[in-house]
Enzyme design. Structure first.
Site, PDB file in Angstrom:
ATOM      1  N   THR A 258       0.835  -1.202   0.000  1.00 19.01           N
ATOM      2  CA  THR A 258       0.000   0.000   0.000  1.00 19.01           C
ATOM      3  C   THR A 258       0.872   1.256   0.000  1.00 19.01           C
ATOM      4  O   THR A 258       0.703   2.163   0.816  1.00 19.01           O
ATOM      5  CB  THR A 258      -0.959   0.012   1.207  1.00 19.01           C
ATOM      6  OG1 THR A 258      -0.184   0.095   2.409  1.00 19.01           O
ATOM      7  CG2 THR A 258      -1.824  -1.218   1.238  1.00 19.01           C
ATOM      8  N   CYS A 289      -1.925   7.191  -2.724  1.00 15.64           N
ATOM      9  CA  CYS A 289      -3.276   7.756  -2.733  1.00 15.64           C
ATOM     10  C   CYS A 289      -3.397   8.830  -3.808  1.00 15.64           C
ATOM     11  O   CYS A 289      -4.421   8.911  -4.514  1.00 15.64           O
ATOM     12  CB  CYS A 289      -3.629   8.328  -1.367  1.00 15.64           C
ATOM     13  SG  CYS A 289      -2.449   9.564  -0.748  1.00 15.64           S
ATOM     14  N   THR A 290      -2.353   9.651  -3.970  1.00 15.60           N
ATOM     15  CA  THR A 290      -2.396  10.723  -4.961  1.00 15.60           C
ATOM     16  C   THR A 290      -2.353  10.165  -6.379  1.00 15.60           C
ATOM     17  O   THR A 290      -3.049  10.656  -7.271  1.00 15.60           O
ATOM     18  CB  THR A 290      -1.234  11.718  -4.729  1.00 15.60           C
ATOM     19  OG1 THR A 290      -1.325  12.231  -3.400  1.00 15.60           O
ATOM     20  CG2 THR A 290      -1.300  12.859  -5.714  1.00 15.60           C
ATOM     21  N   ASN A 320       1.095  10.727   9.375  1.00 11.65           N
ATOM     22  CA  ASN A 320       1.808  10.261  10.562  1.00 11.65           C
ATOM     23  C   ASN A 320       3.318  10.366  10.415  1.00 11.65           C
ATOM     24  O   ASN A 320       4.045  10.312  11.400  1.00 11.65           O
ATOM     25  CB  ASN A 320       1.415   8.801  10.833  1.00 11.65           C
ATOM     26  CG  ASN A 320       1.399   8.481  12.304  1.00 11.65           C
ATOM     27  OD1 ASN A 320       1.064   9.335  13.120  1.00 11.65           O
ATOM     28  ND2 ASN A 320       1.762   7.269  12.654  1.00 11.65           N
ATOM     29  N   ARG A 334       9.722  18.186   6.748  1.00 13.91           N
ATOM     30  CA  ARG A 334       8.691  17.432   7.462  1.00 13.91           C
ATOM     31  C   ARG A 334       8.912  17.397   8.969  1.00 13.91           C
ATOM     32  O   ARG A 334       8.062  16.918   9.710  1.00 13.91           O
ATOM     33  CB  ARG A 334       8.592  16.004   6.908  1.00 13.91           C
ATOM     34  CG  ARG A 334       8.086  15.967   5.474  1.00 13.91           C
ATOM     35  CD  ARG A 334       7.695  14.573   5.045  1.00 13.91           C
ATOM     36  NE  ARG A 334       7.412  14.524   3.615  1.00 13.91           N
ATOM     37  CZ  ARG A 334       6.883  13.484   3.000  1.00 13.91           C
ATOM     38  NH1 ARG A 334       6.594  12.391   3.684  1.00 13.91           N
ATOM     39  NH2 ARG A 334       6.649  13.515   1.702  1.00 13.91           N
ATOM     40  N   ARG A 370       1.822  19.940   2.202  1.00 11.21           N
ATOM     41  CA  ARG A 370       1.074  19.353   3.316  1.00 11.21           C
ATOM     42  C   ARG A 370       0.423  20.483   4.120  1.00 11.21           C
ATOM     43  O   ARG A 370       1.074  21.499   4.396  1.00 11.21           O
ATOM     44  CB  ARG A 370       2.016  18.541   4.221  1.00 11.21           C
ATOM     45  CG  ARG A 370       2.669  17.341   3.533  1.00 11.21           C
ATOM     46  CD  ARG A 370       1.689  16.221   3.312  1.00 11.21           C
ATOM     47  NE  ARG A 370       2.307  15.073   2.660  1.00 11.21           N
ATOM     48  CZ  ARG A 370       2.859  14.049   3.300  1.00 11.21           C
ATOM     49  NH1 ARG A 370       2.886  14.050   4.636  1.00 11.21           N
ATOM     50  NH2 ARG A 370       3.382  13.045   2.641  1.00 11.21           N
ATOM     51  N   ASN A 453      -7.650  10.589   1.153  1.00  8.26           N
ATOM     52  CA  ASN A 453      -6.377   9.902   0.983  1.00  8.26           C
ATOM     53  C   ASN A 453      -6.220   8.699   1.902  1.00  8.26           C
ATOM     54  O   ASN A 453      -5.303   7.900   1.733  1.00  8.26           O
ATOM     55  CB  ASN A 453      -5.206  10.872   1.195  1.00  8.26           C
ATOM     56  CG  ASN A 453      -5.339  11.710   2.444  1.00  8.26           C
ATOM     57  OD1 ASN A 453      -6.015  12.732   2.442  1.00  8.26           O
ATOM     58  ND2 ASN A 453      -4.699  11.269   3.516  1.00  8.26           N
TER      59      ASN A 453
END
Length: 481
Positions: A258, A289-290, A320, A334, A370, A453
């Site tokens: 995934t 997801c994108t 996360n 990040r 983000r 997402n």
């Protein structure tokens, strides 16, 4: 009688019809493995109000509201047929019947439209296929919810175990609690109990073994009665063939990642390139997801208009992987506080397009920001098309794609003028086209694509796993190609 009284009477009538639909939908699902859909949305285990809202949704995309008085006769007609495992969209049945001028009865038309799922044509019910989740984080728990939701529906997927690192006292209780309650996606639909003595979570009657391991090569799954299983790795720790091959232990037949795969690991976007999966493929990726959000509408646009080049900017919810407060992080930005900042970062979604759409020769670039929301993102897809067009033509095309094409489970469509990100929490589509801000001028088009997402992506993962397991049931009426 006043107008308000008329409206209320009409509501109560439709409410009564929707209530009578529920046992029919449930029986078809349990006894014949038939999933009743409405514009590709499942009506299984839905409430009266949810069924009515799903009917009303048609107004947004088709211009007119679909009434339960129109779809109920087709649902009743299904009960008279010798149906096999399938998905049947009663909205499409009702809408195609409107334009049919042969004078057939509802029963005759329905029998003809779903003939591929009846009598000698119907496929046999599948044996259940074992599934193992390696990791139990955000995506792992949502995939678990989906697997449990579908258990007993005949789709052949059965969650047998999750593999996690040991977390100390009451580890299994805490993991069960995270499955039971989610701050974004709400309560688990059902009951969850814990059997600590046997290291099991029991969710809606499904016994799920919790296996503790830090090393994929240390687990013999056959020792737990697991055989020929599909393992879903949602840790992202291993992304190339060598690393993912560590999961191919006794009891495991295939591995699904995934996260974007590296090297020669196929990146699969269901609805676009899942047919490329070969029966002997043991390792594959569901991309990101994108990637799942942009590739289906990109294909829809390329097929109709051609695409010469494009750029995608994703405004992505924090994940996360970021820090709550400023702290050290391997990535440059990040490490800065996720809930307090917009953070420019990289995305591999643009480069992953080439794997999912190898025939698309256009250069697609991408970047990401983000932002301080916990779920639902938006991709702004700017395209130079192969021909000039208009905004109205593009919106009509994407609306039709969302309703009747093979991509209807991937692409949704909204005209809501006040839609915001939280409105799309729980969407099962890979992306939702927002008609309002869409811009088209000549051969340039800018699409705004919402996507959950977490949950929307998890639904795409399940679709890939269903396909890999060989139990992805056909949909009737067949979508237009």
């Amino acid at each position: 009688m006043t107008v308000n009284d008329d409206s209320f009477t009409n509501w109560k009538t439709r409410e009564e019809i929707a209530e009578s639909m529920i046992p029919i939908i449930g029986k078809l699902h349990r006894e014949q493995d038939v999933t009743v859909l409405l514009h590709s949305r499942s009506l299984v285990n839905k409430s009266v109000v949810s069924i009515l809202k799903t009917h009303r949704f048609a107004r947004q995309i088709a211009g007119t509201e679909l009434s339960v008085t129109e779809t109920m006769p087709f649902l009743q007609a299904l009960t008279t047929l010798d149906l096999g495992p399938s998905q049947i969209d009663i909205a499409l049945l009702a809408e195609t019947y409107r334009t049919d001028d042969r004078g057939l009865s509802v029963e005759e038309f329905t029998a003809e439209a779903v003939a591929g799922a009846t009598g000698e044509n119907k496929i046999e019910r599948s044996e259940s296929r074992d599934v193992v989740l390696y990791g139990f984080g955000r995506i792992g728990r949502l995939v678990a919810r989906l697997l449990i939701e579908k258990a007993g529906s005949g789709n052949g997927l059965r969650l047998r175990a999750i593999v996690v690192r040991g977390g100390g006292d009451q580890d299994i209780v805490k993991r069960a609690s995270l499955l039971r309650r989610d701050s974004i996606h709400g309560q688990f639909q059902g009951t969850i109990t814990v059997d600590e003595a046997n290291s099991k979570i029991i969710a809606n009657g499904n016994e799920i073994k919790v296996i503790y391991s830090d090393d994929p090569t240390s687990v013999d799954y056959t020792a737990y009665g697991i055989n020929n299983a599909i393992l879903i790795d949602n840790t992202g720790k291993w992304r190339d063939r060598a690393g993912l091959s560590k999961h191919l232990r006794p009891g495991i037949a295939k591995v699904v990642l995934t996260a974007p795969g590296k090297g020669d690991v196929p990146n699969v976007v269901h609805g676009v390139n899942h047919d490329m999966i070969k029966p002997d493929d043991q390792i594959l990726s569901c991309a990101s997801c994108t990637t799942n959000a942009i590739v289906p509408p990109l294909k829809a646009m390329a097929d109709e208009y051609g695409v010469l080049r494009g750029h995608v900017e994703t405004i992505h919810s924090f994940t996360n992987d970021q820090n709550l407060l400023d702290n050290y992080h391997n990535s440059d930005r990040r490490g800065r506080s996720a809930p307090l900042n917009m953070v420019i970062t990289e995305t591999g979604a643009a480069s992953a397009v080439a794997k999912a759409l190898p025939d698309l020769k256009a250069t697609i670039t991408g970047s990401s920001i983000r932002v301080p929301v916990p779920d639902v993102s938006i991709a702004i897809l700017s395209l130079q098309l192969g021909r000039e067009t208009t905004r109205e033509e593009v919106l009509d095309h994407l609306r039709d794609v969302s309703l009747t094409s093979p991509l209807k489970r991937q692409i949704d469509f909204t005209t809501a003028p006040d839609a915001v990100s939280s409105d799309f929490i729980g969407s099962r589509h890979a992306s939702i086209v927002d008609a309002g801000p869409t811009k088209v001028e000549g051969d340039n088009a800018i699409l705004y694509l919402w996507y959950d997402n977490e949950f929307g992506y998890s639904c795409q993962v399940i679709r890939v796993v269903q396909h890999v397991s060989g139990v992805e049931y056909p949909t009737y009426p067949a979508p237009a190609v």
